[in-house]
Each structure stands twice: as structure tokens, then as C-alpha cells.
Design a protein around this motif. Structure first.
Motif, PDB file in Angstrom:
ATOM      1  N   VAL A  88      11.962 -11.279 -15.538  1.00 38.67           N
ATOM      2  CA  VAL A  88      11.632 -10.675 -16.838  1.00 38.67           C
ATOM      3  C   VAL A  88      10.384  -9.810 -16.709  1.00 38.67           C
ATOM      4  N   THR A  89       9.376 -10.320 -16.014  1.00 41.95           N
ATOM      5  CA  THR A  89       8.143  -9.551 -15.848  1.00 41.95           C
ATOM      6  C   THR A  89       8.420  -8.230 -15.149  1.00 41.95           C
TER       7      THR A  89
ATOM      8  N   TRP B 282      -0.833  -7.674 -20.827  1.00 45.49           N
ATOM      9  CA  TRP B 282       0.051  -8.516 -21.629  1.00 45.49           C
ATOM     10  C   TRP B 282       0.254  -9.839 -20.912  1.00 45.49           C
ATOM     11  N   ARG B 283       0.276 -10.882 -21.692  1.00 42.62           N
ATOM     12  CA  ARG B 283       0.451 -12.233 -21.155  1.00 42.62           C
ATOM     13  C   ARG B 283       1.817 -12.755 -21.588  1.00 42.62           C
ATOM     14  N   LEU B 284       2.670 -13.070 -20.620  1.00 47.26           N
ATOM     15  CA  LEU B 284       4.003 -13.592 -20.890  1.00 47.26           C
ATOM     16  C   LEU B 284       4.013 -15.081 -20.588  1.00 47.26           C
ATOM     17  N   LEU B 285       4.415 -15.869 -21.574  1.00 41.95           N
ATOM     18  CA  LEU B 285       4.446 -17.325 -21.429  1.00 41.95           C
ATOM     19  C   LEU B 285       5.890 -17.796 -21.551  1.00 41.95           C
ATOM     20  N   PHE B 286       6.381 -18.463 -20.493  1.00 38.94           N
ATOM     21  CA  PHE B 286       7.748 -18.976 -20.445  1.00 38.94           C
ATOM     22  C   PHE B 286       7.690 -20.501 -20.512  1.00 38.94           C
TER      23      PHE B 286
ATOM     24  N   ASP C  51      20.867  -7.102 -22.259  1.00 39.32           N
ATOM     25  CA  ASP C  51      22.014  -7.128 -21.361  1.00 39.32           C
ATOM     26  C   ASP C  51      21.745  -7.959 -20.117  1.00 39.32           C
ATOM     27  N   HIS C  52      20.774  -8.852 -20.206  1.00 36.47           N
ATOM     28  CA  HIS C  52      20.355  -9.613 -19.016  1.00 36.47           C
ATOM     29  C   HIS C  52      20.178 -11.075 -19.401  1.00 36.47           C
TER      30      HIS C  52
ATOM     31  N   PHE D  25      11.510 -18.008 -11.108  1.00 38.29           N
ATOM     32  CA  PHE D  25      12.381 -16.867 -10.809  1.00 38.29           C
ATOM     33  C   PHE D  25      12.703 -16.087 -12.074  1.00 38.29           C
ATOM     34  N   SER D  26      13.045 -16.801 -13.152  1.00 34.95           N
ATOM     35  CA  SER D  26      13.335 -16.122 -14.414  1.00 34.95           C
ATOM     36  C   SER D  26      12.109 -15.370 -14.916  1.00 34.95           C
TER      37      SER D  26
END
Length: 464
Positions: A50-51, A292-296, A241-242, A45-46
Motif C-alpha cells: 500500500v505504501t 504522511w503516517r500510515l497505520l495498519f 482495484d487492489h 507485506f500488505s
């Protein structure tokens, strides 16, 4: 020496204990899996949130560049004052708080370079020159940049077309007519510790010139409106702000994506990378020609799942198993005593029932021999009345059977002489209100139109 019967543990009790332990372990393991699934869902979910925010912010920037391009379409020329006014109007929005600025790069061919430099110098920039210097077929110098202050002043005249990464993005934008993101660059305005950066370009074409094909778009090119992004500033504006981690110890890294492999690092929320684990989520953003690759990841994968519930289930299951076995053992030891007590109670109850039946029979015999009728009369709220009990004298006095008036006293009142009935009803009501003994003399009509005087006498009590 043989154990007493109450100390002997039957084999089936050991089986119950074993089943209880196995069920406790199974439920604890299921709780552990559920906790892991919940942690992964929260992480997903997070990551989705963000994505989505990054996608929405970049899409908003592309729309702003569309507006800047439309400014050129709507005007014969756009001078520095108009450009400044346009950008200042946009800066009222918080969207641009973490953006370096908005600029316009002019497309200049080698043949028109001298005329271009003369025009810019005539605007007051007497020492204006294109950097880096050198002869090239075409140039893409920064013509406008707002806000034109601080380090942004160093960008004026910088030929972005001379740098391969920027040029590749500018050419894609020129040929497609769409907003295009560059790969990672370092901004010429950087001072001190540099940040990874990228730029978004949108082509501006001359008015009233065909742009249907790639060749026509190249011929019609006037320049590019663009935005430079310092990635750490950009992400701070998007996430600042998140509570993007939803209270979880998460890290985020953003890379350029090259197929299935990670490319250059654009942003990292932590200086130290989180350890690899199963608690991670990957998202890809395809926008403006770049992926872009987002890694959490969790900083502490071992603590990602809350195993409190699993521990409580295991402890609770074992405790319940222990209590159940103890209860069964206790019941097994007291079974004989309980059976004996039950038999004794059964005998006592039967004796009391026999005694009660005899007492009731005697009472009925006595009531039947008493002149008149022995009864219980109830006047309920709402005016309904009945005789829950009446002796057989009810037949002699009123000419009705006791069973007829158990639920409704109407047959008795119907037997009372009409001239006396109201007085009887009033006397009953008065006696009920004052809780004084009821006494009344009245006539009763019996079968065959016989009249019989009756004197009623009864104590009164409240049933509330």
C-alpha cells in the motif's frame, strides 16, 4: 498383592511420558510463535504494498504537474482552450479518475489586480471577483480549473493565497521550485459531507528569467499548477482495484505526521478504529514536503494468527506420546514371549539348514554316480549362456571344471568339435524357441586330441 510383571510400569516410562508432554508443549508454542511471525509478515507485506502504491501515485501526480508546468514554458501564453485540451488529454488515463481536477492559480500583485480582473471579465466572466474579498499584498486566485463543471466552477476566483495552510504550501513551492503538498484543508468545492483534502502545488515561472536563487524565483513567479485531492476519493482510486489487505481483516488510517506524533487524520478505511495490539505496522511517506503516517492494524488481533497448526501439533504430540508409552508398555509385557519365539525360530531354522545340507550332499553324491553330467543350462537374452549348476561329470564329458562354466558356457562350446558346434547351437536355439526337449548327438574333443561322442538330452522351460 503384587502386580503381575506385565502390569508393572517402570519409572523410566513415566519419564518418557513427561518428556513427550514437554516436547509437545514446546512444539505447540513454537508453532504459535511461527503463526504470529507469519501474520506479522503478511501484515508488513500488505503495508509495504500500500505504501508503495501511494508513493507511486503521488509521484505520478507530481510528474503530471511537471508536464503542466512545461506547457507554460513551451508557450508564450496558455489560454483556457489550450488548458482544457491539455487536461482532456490527461483524463484519458485512469490516474485522474479520483482527482478533482487540475488547475492553474495566477500570482497577482496588488498593483496588477485591476488589470487581472479586467482580463478575466473580458473572457466572458463578467461578474468575476476574487474571494475572499479584501486588500492584500498578493493574490493567488484560481485562474483555470478543468474539468470546469459541477462543483469545480465554484473554485474559479478563489484566492488560495489568502488561506494560511494553502499559502504555506504555495510559498514553499515558489521558493524551492519543487512540488509541495499542503497540510489538511477543506476544499471550497465541497458540497454536503466534506472530506479531508490536500493540494499539491508546483510553481510556474516566467520564461527566460533567472531562477537560481530564492529571490530570483520569487520575482519570476507566474503562478502555480495544482491538483486538489479529496483524500477518501484519492485512496479509493489507489486501493480500489487492489486487494490491499491480502484477505486479512485490516484497517488503514492515514495521518499527517508531526515528528513522532500523529497529526490530523486524512483517511480511515473504517469508521471504528481497530483496537491497539502488537499486530500493527506503521509506515511513513516523505513526499513533496509532507510526511504522511500510515497505520495498519488487524480488526481482530486475537484472530490475526492462525493457531490451527499449534493446536494440531499439541494434539499430535500428546497422542504420539500416549501411543509411544502404550507401545513401550506393550513391548515390555511381550518381551519374554518374543524372546522365546525367537529362540524357537532359531532352532527351527538351524534344523532346516542341517536337513538342507544333507539333501544337497545326497544330491551331489547321486549326480556324481550317474553316467554323464547333470547340469542346468541357461540361455539368456542377447545370446549369453552359462551353467549355473553342473555335476563333476562335466570334467569327464567336456574336460572342464564345473566352476569354469558357472558364469560363461564358452569353455563347453569350445570343447565341441568345430564341425558339430553350429548344429549344437542351432538345436539349442530351436529348442528354446519351441520349448521342446533338446536332444542332440555330437562330438567333443578331449585333451590329447581324443574324440568322444556325446548325446545330450534335456527338458526345456521358460524363465520369463
Amino acid at each position: 498383592m503384587a502386580r503381575p510383571p506385565y502390569l508393572q510400569i517402570p519409572p523410566w516410562l513415566w519419564l518418557i511420558a513427561l518428556v513427550g508432554v514437554m516436547l509437545s508443549l514446546a512444539t505447540a508454542q513454537q508453532a504459535r510463535r511461527d503463526a504470529g511471525d507469519e501474520a506479522m509478515q503478511r501484515l508488513a507485506f500488505s503495508a509495504d504494498q500500500v505504501t508503495l502504491r501511494v508513493e507511486e501515485r503521488l509521484a505520478a501526480y507530481a510528474l503530471i504537474l511537471r508536464g503542466a508546468s512545461a506547457l507554460f514554458d513551451a508557450s508564450e501564453t496558455v489560454d483556457r482552450g489550450e488548458w482544457r485540451t491539455f487536461v482532456e488529454g490527461l483524463q484519458a488515463s485512469a490516474l485522474l479518475d479520483n482527482v478533482e481536477g487540475i488547475g492553474f492559480a495566477r500570482h497577482v500583485t496588488a498593483e496588477r489586480l485591476s488589470d487581472y480582473l479586467a482580463t478575466v471579465r473580458a473572457e466572458g466572466f463578467t461578474d468575476h471577483a476574487i474571494a475572499p474579498s479584501g486588500e492584500r499584498e498578493a493574490y493567488g486566485p484560481v485562474h483555470y480549473i478543468e474539468p470546469f463543471s459541477g462543483r469545480n466552477r465554484h473554485a474559479l476566483g478563489y484566492d488560495m493565497f489568502a488561506e494560511p495552510v494553502r499559502r504555506a504550501a504555495m510559498e514553499r513551492a515558489r521558493d524551492t521550485g519543487k512540488a509541495t503538498l499542503s497540510e489538511r484543508v477543506e476544499l471550497v468545492t465541497e458540497q454536503g459531507e466534506p472530506q479531508p483534502a490536500t493540494l499539491m502545488y508546483l510553481p510556474v515561472y516566467r520564461r527566460d528569467i533567472p531562477q537560481a536563487s530564492t529571490a530570483e524565483r520569487r520575482d519570476a513567479l507566474l503562478g502555480w499548477v495544482y491538483m486538489p485531492y479529496r483524500m477518501y476519493d484519492l485512496m479509493a482510486g489507489i486501493l480500489g482495484d487492489h486487494d490491499w489487505s491480502d484477505g486479512q481483516p485490516l484497517t488503514l488510517s492515514l495521518h499527517e505526521s508531526e515528528g513522532d506524533a500523529r497529526g490530523a487524520l486524512l483517511y480511515a478505511s473504517d469508521s471504528e478504529p481497530a483496537p491497539a495490539s502488537t499486530f500493527q505496522q506503521t509506515r511513513h511517506i516523505d513526499i513533496a514536503g509532507q510526511t504522511w503516517r500510515l497505520l495498519f492494524r488487524h480488526r481482530s488481533p486475537g484472530a490475526a494468527a492462525d493457531l490451527t497448526a499449534a493446536g494440531w501439533r499439541l494434539a499430535g504430540g500428546l497422542l504420539l506420546t500416549l501411543l509411544l508409552c502404550a507401545l513401550i508398555a506393550s513391548l515390555q509385557g511381550t518381551r519374554a514371549r518374543a524372546l522365546a519365539m525367537t529362540q524357537a525360530l532359531t532352532r527351527t531354522i538351524r534344523q532346516r539348514e542341517t536337513q538342507l545340507e544333507r539333501a544337497v550332499s545326497r544330491l551331489r553324491t547321486i549326480a556324481g554316480r550317474i553316467p554323464g553330467v547333470v547340469y542346468e543350462f541357461r540361455l539368456e537374452p542377447g545370446g549369453h549362456s552359462r551353467f549355473p549348476y553342473a555335476s563333476d561329470g562335466m570334467r569327464q564329458i567336456y574336460g572342464v571344471a564345473p566352476e569354469q562354466v558357472q558364469d560363461d558356457a564358452t569353455p563347453v562350446f569350445s570343447a565341441i568339435h568345430p564341425d558339430d558346434r553350429d548344429a549344437v547351437v542351432v538345436s539349442i536355439a530351436r529348442s528354446g524357441e519351441t520349448l521342446t526337449p533338446w536332444r542332440q548327438e555330437y562330438r567333443v574333443r578331449l585333451p590329447g586330441d581324443r574324440l568322444q561322442w556325446v548325446f545330450g538330452d534335456a527338458p526345456v522351460s521358460s524363465c520369463r
